[in-house]
Design a protein around this motif. Structure first.
Motif, PDB file in Angstrom:
ATOM      1  N   PHE A 142     -11.764  -1.072  -1.898  1.00  0.00           N
ATOM      2  CA  PHE A 142     -12.198   0.180  -1.278  1.00  0.00           C
ATOM      3  C   PHE A 142     -11.030   1.155  -1.168  1.00  0.00           C
ATOM      4  O   PHE A 142     -11.139   2.332  -1.552  1.00  0.00           O
ATOM      5  CB  PHE A 142     -12.775  -0.128   0.111  1.00  0.00           C
ATOM      6  N   PHE A 143      -9.889   0.665  -0.683  1.00  0.00           N
ATOM      7  CA  PHE A 143      -8.721   1.534  -0.515  1.00  0.00           C
ATOM      8  C   PHE A 143      -8.153   1.952  -1.868  1.00  0.00           C
ATOM      9  O   PHE A 143      -7.658   3.077  -2.012  1.00  0.00           O
ATOM     10  CB  PHE A 143      -7.649   0.814   0.316  1.00  0.00           C
ATOM     11  N   ALA A 144      -8.213   1.065  -2.854  1.00  0.00           N
ATOM     12  CA  ALA A 144      -7.694   1.395  -4.185  1.00  0.00           C
ATOM     13  C   ALA A 144      -8.399   2.622  -4.764  1.00  0.00           C
ATOM     14  O   ALA A 144      -7.767   3.483  -5.384  1.00  0.00           O
ATOM     15  CB  ALA A 144      -7.841   0.197  -5.123  1.00  0.00           C
TER      16      ALA A 144
ATOM     17  N   SER B  43      -3.792  13.002   1.755  1.00  0.00           N
ATOM     18  CA  SER B  43      -5.027  12.332   1.350  1.00  0.00           C
ATOM     19  C   SER B  43      -4.905  10.819   1.510  1.00  0.00           C
ATOM     20  O   SER B  43      -5.884  10.140   1.853  1.00  0.00           O
ATOM     21  CB  SER B  43      -5.359  12.670  -0.106  1.00  0.00           C
ATOM     22  N   LEU B  44      -3.719  10.288   1.260  1.00  0.00           N
ATOM     23  CA  LEU B  44      -3.510   8.850   1.426  1.00  0.00           C
ATOM     24  C   LEU B  44      -3.629   8.445   2.886  1.00  0.00           C
ATOM     25  O   LEU B  44      -4.221   7.409   3.210  1.00  0.00           O
ATOM     26  CB  LEU B  44      -2.128   8.452   0.882  1.00  0.00           C
ATOM     27  N   VAL B  45      -3.078   9.263   3.777  1.00  0.00           N
ATOM     28  CA  VAL B  45      -3.201   8.975   5.211  1.00  0.00           C
ATOM     29  C   VAL B  45      -4.662   9.041   5.639  1.00  0.00           C
ATOM     30  O   VAL B  45      -5.132   8.202   6.421  1.00  0.00           O
ATOM     31  CB  VAL B  45      -2.349   9.970   6.030  1.00  0.00           C
TER      32      VAL B  45
ATOM     33  N   TRP C  37      -3.190  -6.058  10.882  1.00  0.00           N
ATOM     34  CA  TRP C  37      -2.544  -6.898   9.877  1.00  0.00           C
ATOM     35  C   TRP C  37      -3.265  -6.829   8.541  1.00  0.00           C
ATOM     36  O   TRP C  37      -2.634  -6.774   7.481  1.00  0.00           O
ATOM     37  CB  TRP C  37      -2.456  -8.341  10.365  1.00  0.00           C
ATOM     38  N   SER C  38      -4.589  -6.833   8.580  1.00  0.00           N
ATOM     39  CA  SER C  38      -5.338  -6.726   7.319  1.00  0.00           C
ATOM     40  C   SER C  38      -5.141  -5.351   6.689  1.00  0.00           C
ATOM     41  O   SER C  38      -5.137  -5.219   5.458  1.00  0.00           O
ATOM     42  CB  SER C  38      -6.826  -7.006   7.552  1.00  0.00           C
ATOM     43  N   ALA C  39      -4.946  -4.321   7.513  1.00  0.00           N
ATOM     44  CA  ALA C  39      -4.680  -2.980   6.983  1.00  0.00           C
ATOM     45  C   ALA C  39      -3.348  -2.947   6.243  1.00  0.00           C
ATOM     46  O   ALA C  39      -3.230  -2.313   5.178  1.00  0.00           O
ATOM     47  CB  ALA C  39      -4.683  -1.954   8.112  1.00  0.00           C
ATOM     48  N   LEU C  40      -2.340  -3.614   6.787  1.00  0.00           N
ATOM     49  CA  LEU C  40      -1.036  -3.679   6.118  1.00  0.00           C
ATOM     50  C   LEU C  40      -1.151  -4.352   4.754  1.00  0.00           C
ATOM     51  O   LEU C  40      -0.607  -3.877   3.753  1.00  0.00           O
ATOM     52  CB  LEU C  40      -0.029  -4.430   6.997  1.00  0.00           C
TER      53      LEU C  40
ATOM     54  N   THR D 254      -9.690   6.068   7.084  1.00  0.00           N
ATOM     55  CA  THR D 254     -11.042   5.633   6.729  1.00  0.00           C
ATOM     56  C   THR D 254     -11.097   4.124   6.560  1.00  0.00           C
ATOM     57  O   THR D 254     -12.045   3.468   7.008  1.00  0.00           O
ATOM     58  CB  THR D 254     -11.495   6.315   5.431  1.00  0.00           C
ATOM     59  N   THR D 255     -10.074   3.556   5.933  1.00  0.00           N
ATOM     60  CA  THR D 255     -10.030   2.109   5.713  1.00  0.00           C
ATOM     61  C   THR D 255      -9.929   1.355   7.030  1.00  0.00           C
ATOM     62  O   THR D 255     -10.568   0.304   7.206  1.00  0.00           O
ATOM     63  CB  THR D 255      -8.843   1.752   4.805  1.00  0.00           C
ATOM     64  N   LEU D 256      -9.136   1.855   7.961  1.00  0.00           N
ATOM     65  CA  LEU D 256      -9.021   1.219   9.274  1.00  0.00           C
ATOM     66  C   LEU D 256     -10.380   1.169   9.979  1.00  0.00           C
ATOM     67  O   LEU D 256     -10.753   0.149  10.573  1.00  0.00           O
ATOM     68  CB  LEU D 256      -8.018   1.969  10.145  1.00  0.00           C
TER      69      LEU D 256
END
Length: 223
Positions: A104-106, A146-148, A23-26, A153-155
């Motif tokens: 971080f994801f940005a 690259s986004l995937v 959920w936080s990843a979404l 990495t974020t997960l």
């Protein structure tokens, strides 16, 4: 502790960890993706060049990335309580997890978008393509592998964050490891918890790598 006693604790801990992380990843993707795109578009020479906006977003992202998660978690207790109604439990932990991961994801999104061939952007511009069209039809599709990879990495980062959150009331495997492993000196339970976290991270990494390879292969086929 016997296996029959461990099993329900580990099952619940795994469920809570996956619940918090997914959920936080979404929320992270929903917040970090537009921020990353804006960092590119408003930069010098970008399609929406705006130095002030770019600097403001950059400062916010840098501050968010520089804060240790455990400090951010505590600092956000009032905000988390306002949003969710409590700062304890897996649902409450989604708030600080997402806030900590969005910057971080940005940056990962920004890096991915900058890798896109600018010639493609100029080609769409020459055909009268608007900025939203360029973002939807060129930047995001071309940067998708690259986004995937960035999402993967974020997960994995979120799994690490969730383990820390578990130590301060967030539930999940981190909480179970502290309560039933560390505090009760049960080394076996601790090892099993660590092994479960390693398995989760490995599975996510394998799925992410496979997806990136498939997308890259499809891109070469289309081109």
């Amino acid at each position: 502790m016997t296996w029959s006693e461990m099993q329900p604790l580990l099952t619940q801990g795994t469920y809570d960890t996956l619940y918090m992380v997914l959920w936080s990843a979404l929320v992270t993707v929903a917040g970090g993706l537009p921020l990353g795109v804006l960092l590119v578009l408003t930069d010098k020479g970008g399609l929406l060049q705006n130095t002030v906006v770019n600097k403001v977003i950059g400062v916010i992202v840098n501050i968010g990335r520089s804060l240790p998660f455990i400090i951010l978690l505590i600092a956000l207790i009032p905000f988390t309580t306002w949003v969710v109604g409590t700062f304890i439990g897996p649902t409450a932990m989604i708030v600080p997890l997402a806030v900590g991961a969005i910057p971080f994801f940005a940056r990962l999104v920004e890096t991915a978008i900058r890798e896109v061939d600018h010639g493609l952007v100029e080609a769409v511009q020459s055909m009268g393509g608007s900025i939203p069209t360029i973002v939807r039809k060129v930047l995001l599709p071309q940067a998708l592998p690259s986004l995937v990879s960035g999402v993967t990495t974020t997960l994995i980062v979120l799994i690490g964050y969730s383990a820390m959150a578990g130590a301060v009331g967030g539930e999940g495997l981190g909480s179970k490891a502290v309560t039933y492993g560390f505090q009760r000196f049960d080394n076996q339970f601790m090892l099993i918890t660590v092994a479960l976290l390693i398995v989760i991270v490995t599975v996510i990494q394998l799925i992410g790598d496979l997806t990136v390879r498939l997308l890259a292969r499809r891109g070469r086929t289309v081109s």
